[in-house]
Design an enzyme around this catalytic site. Structure first.
Site, PDB file in Angstrom:
ATOM      1  N   GLY A   1      -7.830   9.835 -11.512  1.00  0.00           N
ATOM      2  CA  GLY A   1      -6.510   9.686 -12.134  1.00  0.00           C
ATOM      3  C   GLY A   1      -5.682  10.956 -12.188  1.00  0.00           C
TER       4      GLY A   1
ATOM      5  N   GLU B   1     -14.457  12.105 -11.358  1.00  0.00           N
ATOM      6  CA  GLU B   1     -14.550  11.298 -10.120  1.00  0.00           C
ATOM      7  C   GLU B   1     -13.207  11.341  -9.397  1.00  0.00           C
ATOM      8  OE1 GLU B   1     -17.459   7.573 -11.516  1.00  0.00           O
ATOM      9  OE2 GLU B   1     -15.311   7.344 -11.602  1.00  0.00           O
TER      10      GLU B   1
ATOM     11  N   GLY C   1     -10.414  11.619  -6.672  1.00  0.00           N
ATOM     12  CA  GLY C   1     -10.245  11.360  -5.248  1.00  0.00           C
ATOM     13  C   GLY C   1      -8.950  12.017  -4.782  1.00  0.00           C
ATOM     14  N   ARG C   2      -7.853  11.523  -5.330  1.00  0.00           N
ATOM     15  CA  ARG C   2      -6.527  11.978  -4.920  1.00  0.00           C
ATOM     16  C   ARG C   2      -6.349  13.488  -5.059  1.00  0.00           C
ATOM     17  NH1 ARG C   2      -2.475   8.222  -5.055  1.00  0.00           N
ATOM     18  NH2 ARG C   2      -3.692   7.098  -6.600  1.00  0.00           N
TER      19      ARG C   2
ATOM     20  N   TYR D   1       3.273   0.261  -2.367  1.00  0.00           N
ATOM     21  CA  TYR D   1       3.712   0.711  -3.690  1.00  0.00           C
ATOM     22  C   TYR D   1       5.126   1.293  -3.677  1.00  0.00           C
ATOM     23  CZ  TYR D   1      -1.447   1.213  -4.218  1.00  0.00           C
ATOM     24  OH  TYR D   1      -2.800   1.045  -4.231  1.00  0.00           O
TER      25      TYR D   1
ATOM     26  N   CYS E   1       5.368  -6.441  12.325  1.00  0.00           N
ATOM     27  CA  CYS E   1       6.371  -7.497  12.139  1.00  0.00           C
ATOM     28  C   CYS E   1       6.492  -7.808  10.651  1.00  0.00           C
ATOM     29  CB  CYS E   1       5.957  -8.738  12.929  1.00  0.00           C
ATOM     30  SG  CYS E   1       5.729  -8.355  14.665  1.00  0.00           S
ATOM     31  N   GLU E   2       6.901  -6.798   9.921  1.00  0.00           N
ATOM     32  CA  GLU E   2       6.993  -6.797   8.459  1.00  0.00           C
ATOM     33  C   GLU E   2       8.092  -5.819   8.133  1.00  0.00           C
ATOM     34  OE1 GLU E   2       5.711  -7.571   5.534  1.00  0.00           O
ATOM     35  OE2 GLU E   2       3.859  -8.668   5.955  1.00  0.00           O
TER      36      GLU E   2
HETATM   37  C1  LIG Z   1     -10.269   4.973  -7.520  1.00  0.00           C
HETATM   38  C2  LIG Z   1     -11.265   5.510  -8.461  1.00  0.00           C
HETATM   39  C3  LIG Z   1     -11.411   6.894  -8.641  1.00  0.00           C
HETATM   40  C4  LIG Z   1     -10.537   7.908  -7.970  1.00  0.00           C
HETATM   41  O1  LIG Z   1      -9.216   7.800  -8.372  1.00  0.00           O
HETATM   42  P1  LIG Z   1      -8.129   8.903  -7.953  1.00  0.00           P
HETATM   43  O2  LIG Z   1      -6.853   8.325  -8.448  1.00  0.00           O
HETATM   44  O3  LIG Z   1      -8.175   9.010  -6.476  1.00  0.00           O
HETATM   45  O4  LIG Z   1      -8.501  10.167  -8.624  1.00  0.00           O
HETATM   46  C5  LIG Z   1     -12.418   7.330  -9.493  1.00  0.00           C
HETATM   47  N1  LIG Z   1     -13.229   6.459 -10.143  1.00  0.00           N
HETATM   48  C6  LIG Z   1     -13.111   5.127  -9.996  1.00  0.00           C
HETATM   49  C7  LIG Z   1     -14.044   4.244 -10.720  1.00  0.00           C
HETATM   50  C8  LIG Z   1     -12.124   4.617  -9.173  1.00  0.00           C
HETATM   51  O5  LIG Z   1     -12.000   3.285  -9.040  1.00  0.00           O
END
Ligand SMILES: *Cc1c(COP(=O)(O)O)cnc(C)c1O
Length: 420
Positions: A230, A272, A274-275, A314, A341-342
């Site tokens: 997040g 956790e 990602g982004r 989004y 085609c969208e």
């Molecule tokens: C998608 C997700 C993340 C990573 O989210 P980011 O927005 O990329 O930081 C971490 N934990 C869980 C359980 C997720 O579903």
């Protein structure tokens, strides 16, 4: 204000001569630097670990880099578990944060002895039935209602499918204790792509408070608290990014205020992300192949929403640099489109850019997370290659592009496409 690509025009011309466009390009140096900064920001916590959310960028070469930097892997499905295992993540280096989980996924998670984070109270019985209950179990919390920082509503957990209610958390811990669980974790994900240094610290305060209550109510030993993902990035050039050092310090203060006085100073903090870890360090590189003038000015690329879905799905902003024209005036208004085609297959709408000519390379920024990963095959479009720009300036193909044979592979039993 502008964003600068992590590669020069000369270098990108060289790379594009070697790998056909479109392709994803990742910056190893920046990925390593970011992982090191995150580990430094939380170095005050004994046992801190960032479990990279595999779904954001599921590529073994990227996961290997993060593993080398001390990260774990957060998986949510069978194949993500297989990928993390193949890359060399072992046991508690893998967090399994899934929901609506199939039996086979839990079985593989137990076989690999990874840390399981349960999304629902009913998953306790389900897990016991399909596999067994391990010594360490984490539970995902959803406080309901709105999640706000300083009266700004950030997200709406009450509408989210994830996690357990406050009462269910207590009940789940009690049931798990009765089934012999010795160590507990807690997890929550309350807002996505937050561009504020306050998200983790606010979330931490909520979770730490609940952790103290759960310990008092049930006597459970809480081993870790997982702040999940997040943490966002500034997709727009005028946004200011997060400062992970400030975020780490904010979480430390909440830790000192709430957990330490409760005798819980040994709790490990997990994340956790990602982004935050990857998005700015990957780009979609595409070529302008058509210029179209009708009621608007269109630039048609050799990439489409099947390669990067976020703008279509989004309405997300992704900054675009026309390589070699960084200093040219942005005096042309374009829709930058793909060939689906969208009509929502547009990387940008009414974007002011320098004049674009056929053959120009476009660097679509901040696509390193939830970019390639969300790709699909609509209109028979094929997934692109992924290329790593290494620390020494050389490049490595870390995923080849799909071929028509890949597209037809699931019809192999029909024999119809065997000559393709
Ligand atoms: C998608 C997700 C993340 C990573 O989210 P980011 O927005 O990329 O930081 C971490 N934990 C869980 C359980 C997720 O579903």
């Amino acid at each position: 204000m502008s964003k600068k690509p992590f590669v020069s025009k000369e270098k990108l011309d060289e790379i594009a001569a070697q790998y056909a466009t479109p392709f994803y390009l990742y910056d190893e140096t920046a990925i390593r630097e970011t992982a090191r900064r995150v580990n430094k920001a939380f170095a005050w916590n004994q046992g801190f670990k960032e479990y990279f959310a595999v779904k954001a960028t599921p590529n073994p070469a990227i996961l290997k880099i993060l593993h080398e930097e001390g990260c774990g892997a957060d998986c949510s499905s069978y194949t993500e578990l297989q990928m993390a295992d193949a890359v060399g993540f072992k046991g508690d280096e893998i967090m399994f944060s899934s929901n609506a989980t199939p039996a086979e996924d839990f079985q593989l998670a137990r076989q690999l002895n990874v840390t399981i984070n349960l999304d629902d109270i009913t998953h306790i019985d389900f897990l016991e039935k399909v596999a067994d209950i391990p010594d360490t179990v984490s539970c995902r919390y959803n406080p309901g209602g709105h999640f706000a920082i300083a009266n700004n509503i950030m997200d709406n957990p009450g509408d989210a499918k994830y996690g357990m209610t406050r009462e269910q958390m207590t009940e789940a811990y009690k049931i798990l204790l009765s089934k012999g669980v010795k160590h507990f974790g807690m997890h929550a994900f309350l807002a996505s792509n937050t561009v504020t240094n306050d998200y983790y610290p606010e979330l931490a305060r909520i979770l730490f408070q609940v952790a103290v209550e759960l310990k008092e109510e049930t006597g459970a030993h809480i081993e870790f608290i997982n702040l999940s993902g997040g943490v966002g990035i500034p997709y727009r050039p005028d946004q200011e990014g997060n400062d992970i050092m400030v975020i780490g310090e904010g979480v430390r203060q909440a830790f000192e205020d709430i957990l330490v006085p409760a005798g819980m100073g040994d709790v490990k903090i997990f994340t956790e992300m990602g982004r935050y870890m990857l998005a700015p360090y990957g780009a979609l590189v595409a070529k302008a192949i058509h210029v179209k003038h009708t009621y608007k000015e269109y630039i048609g690329l050799d990439a489409c929403a099947a390669n990067l879905m976020r703008p279509a799905m989004y309405g997300s902003y992704h900054h675009i640099t026309v390589m070699g024209k960084e200093d040219a005036p942005c005096d042309h208004k374009y829709d930058i489109t793909g060939g689906l085609c969208e009509n929502n297959d547009k990387f940008a709408i009414d974007r002011m850019l320098p004049e674009i000519n056929i053959g120009d390379l476009l660097f679509i920024h901040d696509a390193g997370a939830h970019g390639f990963a969300m790709g699909y095959n609509y209109n028979g479009k094929l997934r692109s290659a992924e290329v790593l720009l290494k620390e020494d300036g050389s490049t490595e193909l870390i995923r080849r592009a799909e071929t028509p044979a890949d597209y037809f592979a699931t019809f192999d039993f029909t024999g119809l496409f065997k000559n393709i």
